[in-house]
Design an enzyme around this catalytic site. Structure first.
Site, PDB file in Angstrom:
ATOM      1  N   GLU A  75       0.831  -1.219   0.000  1.00  0.00           N
ATOM      2  CA  GLU A  75       0.000   0.000   0.000  1.00  0.00           C
ATOM      3  C   GLU A  75       0.857   1.259   0.000  1.00  0.00           C
ATOM      4  O   GLU A  75       0.585   2.207  -0.728  1.00  0.00           O
ATOM      5  CB  GLU A  75      -0.958   0.006   1.199  1.00  0.00           C
ATOM      6  CG  GLU A  75      -2.013  -1.085   1.180  1.00  0.00           C
ATOM      7  CD  GLU A  75      -2.756  -1.205  -0.145  1.00  0.00           C
ATOM      8  OE1 GLU A  75      -2.899  -0.199  -0.851  1.00  0.00           O
ATOM      9  OE2 GLU A  75      -3.152  -2.327  -0.489  1.00  0.00           O
ATOM     10  N   GLU A 104       0.538  -2.089  -9.935  1.00  0.00           N
ATOM     11  CA  GLU A 104       0.353  -3.189  -8.988  1.00  0.00           C
ATOM     12  C   GLU A 104       1.649  -3.994  -8.810  1.00  0.00           C
ATOM     13  O   GLU A 104       1.994  -4.400  -7.703  1.00  0.00           O
ATOM     14  CB  GLU A 104      -0.756  -4.123  -9.484  1.00  0.00           C
ATOM     15  CG  GLU A 104      -2.132  -3.706  -9.064  1.00  0.00           C
ATOM     16  CD  GLU A 104      -2.257  -3.600  -7.554  1.00  0.00           C
ATOM     17  OE1 GLU A 104      -1.831  -4.514  -6.831  1.00  0.00           O
ATOM     18  OE2 GLU A 104      -2.769  -2.568  -7.085  1.00  0.00           O
ATOM     19  N   ASP A 131     -11.678  -5.064 -12.791  1.00  0.00           N
ATOM     20  CA  ASP A 131     -10.416  -4.826 -12.076  1.00  0.00           C
ATOM     21  C   ASP A 131      -9.535  -3.838 -12.855  1.00  0.00           C
ATOM     22  O   ASP A 131      -8.328  -4.054 -12.999  1.00  0.00           O
ATOM     23  CB  ASP A 131      -9.702  -6.171 -11.850  1.00  0.00           C
ATOM     24  CG  ASP A 131      -8.409  -6.030 -11.068  1.00  0.00           C
ATOM     25  OD1 ASP A 131      -8.338  -5.159 -10.181  1.00  0.00           O
ATOM     26  OD2 ASP A 131      -7.465  -6.792 -11.356  1.00  0.00           O
ATOM     27  N   HIS A 184      -4.719  -6.413 -11.184  1.00  0.00           N
ATOM     28  CA  HIS A 184      -4.221  -7.385 -10.195  1.00  0.00           C
ATOM     29  C   HIS A 184      -4.007  -8.758 -10.817  1.00  0.00           C
ATOM     30  O   HIS A 184      -3.603  -9.687 -10.132  1.00  0.00           O
ATOM     31  CB  HIS A 184      -5.206  -7.539  -9.032  1.00  0.00           C
ATOM     32  CG  HIS A 184      -5.335  -6.318  -8.189  1.00  0.00           C
ATOM     33  ND1 HIS A 184      -6.258  -5.328  -8.433  1.00  0.00           N
ATOM     34  CD2 HIS A 184      -4.650  -5.913  -7.088  1.00  0.00           C
ATOM     35  CE1 HIS A 184      -6.145  -4.371  -7.537  1.00  0.00           C
ATOM     36  NE2 HIS A 184      -5.177  -4.705  -6.700  1.00  0.00           N
TER      37      HIS A 184
END
Lengths: 107, 348
Positions: free
Chosen positions: B169, B192, B265, B270
């Site tokens: 994060e 990602e 997504d 992801h």
């Protein structure tokens, strides 16, 4: 009211889909759902959030509601949805997981 | 803006300097209100510096590690109630302590390994909110801070449990302040990928693991008991992290020939990140030693100096090749980079 709920994205990206007819829900659950639906003012929600910039790892939600010949689809995310709508989305997420567990024989 | 409490009324008319004093010397409630007032004022005026100076990190200054943890108390408002600052004692709440310790380890990792001073390289305070919403199965970076859910106990445990998720994060923040990779399709998958790379490197650095000895898992321990899976993703073997009747099978591809075209997504950010994830892992294992020293250095320089918002896989691979060649004086490392990319179907 018929509700179709779909969630994608999020850090884990585990998709979740669920459909229900509010008439088929009974007891205290029905009262909770009625209250959540009223507070969320679904037919007044914009189809898309005012700010649509994608932010990392947020859930994307698509909610389609049908009632009295009217249909409305809302696309939103964890940070874009109103608190009232988030409360309904959280309730639906819980129901979707419970439904999955039932199907998988884990309830 | 005006916020009232039984102890103090804080309005935006109060000069920031006084507000900062309240934030440093007031009671816990006063600190919280002052923080909120300055935070909102800062956002409105674009004066992040005002926020940076304030809060529960009395005795610290910009350029040092500064952490703040808030508790959303299962609500939806951010940041929530201030519960732990840099100089405060350990909390009785495990989520608070994990968010605090994890963000500290992330700061130390970036500082010690890449000489980066926090997310923005200017000492930005690391804010985290725990207990966000009820049964919330997610964690995210909202552009200013980390946000963690408790999980529902059915599929997920609390999201602070995994240190690589905390690093993941915070790295979204690093990407935001550097390359600004657009969160859609291939550039989104690279966004990602960067978070998985530095999340995993943080875990490896914390455990002093070699590339060969590391598990290369993202989110190990997050699944609730009964879910058949070891983690959210495997960088070493994308597509093998979980396979469970309840949640399905890990959809990550490990080669360009299996690239997933989807609109969900954000275009599979992801999902397709599995391809560069495997290239990085294979490279690090081939180079040997600790992954953060050579492979990590190449990726860090690529992220912070070369990548653009719309960079695609092929272009990114070329950038890592160029970075390797200049960092290691064409000692052959760049050829190992080329081989790693070829292994996942990306030709340089």
């Amino acid at each position: 009211m018929r509700i179709r709920y779909a969630r994608s994205g999020g850090l884990a990206n585990i998709p979740l889909e669920f459909e229900l007819d509010s008439k088929q829900v009974s007891g205290s659950k029905a009262r909770d759902l009625k209250q959540l639906i009223e507070k969320a003012r679904l037919f007044e929600q914009p189809a898309k959030p005012p700010i649509s910039r994608s932010a990392p790892d947020q859930h994307q939600y698509e909610l389609t509601v049908e009632e009295g010949g009217r249909t409305h689809t809302i696309r939103t995310s964890d940070m874009a949805a109103s608190p009232e709508l988030l409360s309904l989305l959280d309730w639906l997420s819980g129901e979707a997981v419970a439904n999955l567990k039932k199907k998988a024989g884990r309830s | 803006m005006c916020t009232n409490s039984t102890h103090i009324a804080i309005c935006s008319i109060i000069p920031p300097v006084i507000m900062e004093k309240i934030a440093e010397n007031g009671t816990a409630r006063q600190k919280e209100l002052a923080y909120q007032a300055i935070s909102v004022g800062g956002q409105l005026r674009g004066q992040r510096e005002a926020i940076m100076r304030v809060g529960a990190f009395k005795g610290t200054s910009a350029g040092t590690k500064r952490r703040t943890v808030f508790d959303a108390q299962h609500g939806q408002s951010l940041p929530g109630k201030l519960v732990r600052g840099e100089k405060d004692r350990k909390s009785s709440d495990i989520s608070v302590n994990e968010a605090f310790t994890g963000s500290g380890k992330t700061y130390d990792f970036y500082k010690m390994v890449y000489n980066r001073n926090s997310i923005d390289d200017s000492g930005m305070r690391l804010d985290s909110t725990v207990h966000f919403r009820r049964n919330f199965n997610n964690a995210f970076w909202n552009g200013q801070q980390m946000v963690y859910g408790d999980g529902d106990g059915q599929i997920f445990n609390r999201f602070t449990k995994s240190i690589d998720v905390i690093g993941h994060e915070l790295t979204h923040g690093v990407t935001q302040f550097t390359a600004g990779l657009e969160y859609q399709d291939q550039s989104g998958a690279l966004n990602e990928h960067m978070s998985d790379v530095f999340g995993s490197l943080l875990k490896q650095y914390s455990k002093r693991q070699t590339a060969k000895g590391a598990d290369w898992l993202i989110g190990e321990g997050l699944f609730a008991s009964g879910i058949r899976g070891v983690a959210l993703r495997s960088m070493k073997a994308p597509g093998t992290a979980y396979d469970d009747p309840l949640i399905g099978k890990d959809p990550q591809p490990d080669h360009m020939s299996k690239f997933v075209k989807t609109t969900s997504d954000n275009g599979g950010v992801h999902i397709n990140s599995g391809i560069p994830n495997k290239a990085f892992c294979d490279l690090a294992i081939s180079l040997g030693g600790n992954a953060w020293t050579k492979a990590g250095r190449i990726w860090y320089v690529t992220l912070t100096e070369k990548v653009k918002p719309l960079t695609q896989f092929q272009e990114f691979a070329r950038m890592t090749f160029d970075a390797a060649r200049s960092l290691f004086n064409a000692d052959g490392t760049e050829q190992v980079v080329k081989t790693a990319w070829a292994g996942v179907g990306v030709k340089i």
